[in-house]
Write an enzyme that holds these catalytic residues in place. Structure first.
Site, mmCIF file in Angstrom:
data_model
loop_
_atom_site.group_PDB
_atom_site.id
_atom_site.type_symbol
_atom_site.label_atom_id
_atom_site.label_comp_id
_atom_site.label_asym_id
_atom_site.label_seq_id
_atom_site.Cartn_x
_atom_site.Cartn_y
_atom_site.Cartn_z
ATOM 1 N N SER A 1 19.514 -53.042 42.362
ATOM 2 C CA SER A 1 19.718 -51.924 43.284
ATOM 3 C C SER A 1 19.744 -52.454 44.711
ATOM 4 C CB SER A 1 18.584 -50.908 43.139
ATOM 5 O OG SER A 1 18.603 -49.960 44.188
ATOM 6 N N TYR B 1 9.394 -49.159 43.618
ATOM 7 C CA TYR B 1 10.755 -49.299 43.081
ATOM 8 C C TYR B 1 11.446 -50.498 43.731
ATOM 9 C CZ TYR B 1 15.538 -48.029 41.741
ATOM 10 O OH TYR B 1 16.821 -48.039 41.235
#
Length: 264
Positions: free
Chosen positions: A140, A153
């Site tokens: 990501s 995250y």
């Protein structure tokens, strides 16, 4: 020659869209996901799209022993050309929060980090043994430069980014290619839960097209949109206090993951 792929998190989002993209080329697919109904619906859609073969199995990537059995069985039935470690969940902070819920953080780490290890590790000996194959790990933009509203995250994605980079160099002499996929904002059920400005957002189908093209070309890093990747890399070179101050000006709400428990 018909390609053989294993994809985790194939019941929705990028995983489902990527499975459909390869189905249209007549690929043989081994799809893994946790939601039986959604997974079977994805499998049926792939069959209708023209996949040569589709096998769907309910699986939890946190279960190391079960994942080893599934990956090894899939490879034994027919050698995997591409393995895509895609399954993941998000968690984060809303305005006013300063600490993420510890149980949610550990559950997310178990899926996003341990789950990637559990998916990829069983394929490495088999691919190296035959001197071929491709491993794709979905990261990501959050793994490129930290974001103050999603600490854990970001940490999870940075971890798998580094692991993918290490594997790429280590496995290359054995004929195994490793591709790190670095998406920006993609319109998926997971991203729909996040309330924020989402520049450059694209559909999961468009994301799958970009990923497939990159995998076909065996690119080591498949990052999109390109300008966002360059910007995030540039931000990581600037004074941290400056970037952190700018990031805090954005209103972002990242819902806490509903996941609990670390699995086995």
């Amino acid at each position: 020659m018909t390609q053989r792929l294993l994809i985790t998190g194939a019941s929705s989002g990028i995983g489902r869209a990527l499975a459909l993209a390869y189905a249209k080329d007549g690929a043989s697919l081994f799809l893994l996901g946790r939601d039986a109904a959604r997974l079977e619906a994805a499998a049926e859609a792939c069959r209708a799209a023209g996949a040569a073969e589709v096998e769907a199995r309910v699986a939890d990537v946190r279960d190391r022993a079960a994942m080893a059995r599934l990956v090894e069985a899939a490879h034994a039935a027919r050698p995997l050309d591409i393995l895509v470690a895609n399954a993941g969940v998000a968690t984060g902070l809303s305005p006013g929060q300063v600490l993420e819920t510890p149980d949610a953080v550990r559950a997310m780490m178990a899926i996003n980090v341990n789950g990637v290890f559990n998916t990829v590790e069983p394929a490495i000996p088999a691919m190296c043994g035959r001197g071929g194959g491709q491993i794709a790990i979905v990261g990501s933009m959050a793994g490129v430069r930290s974001l103050p509203y999603s600490p854990a995250y970001c940490a999870a994605k940075a971890s798998v980014h580094m692991w993918a980079d290490c594997l790429r160099g280590r496995l290359a002499p054995h004929g195994v290619k490793v591709s790190l996929i670095v998406p920006g904002f993609v319109e998926t059920p997971m991203s729909a839960r996040t309330k924020s400005w989402q520049p450059g957002a694209i559909s999961d189908a468009r994301a799958a097209e970009i990923i497939k093209r990159g995998l076909d070309r065996r690119r080591p890093v498949i990052a999109f949109p390109g300008y966002m990747y360059v910007a995030m890399r540039f931000f990581s070179l600037l004074p941290p206090a400056l970037v952190d101050g700018v990031m805090r000006r954005f209103h972002v709400e990242v819902p806490e993951s509903l996941e609990r428990g670390e699995g086995t």
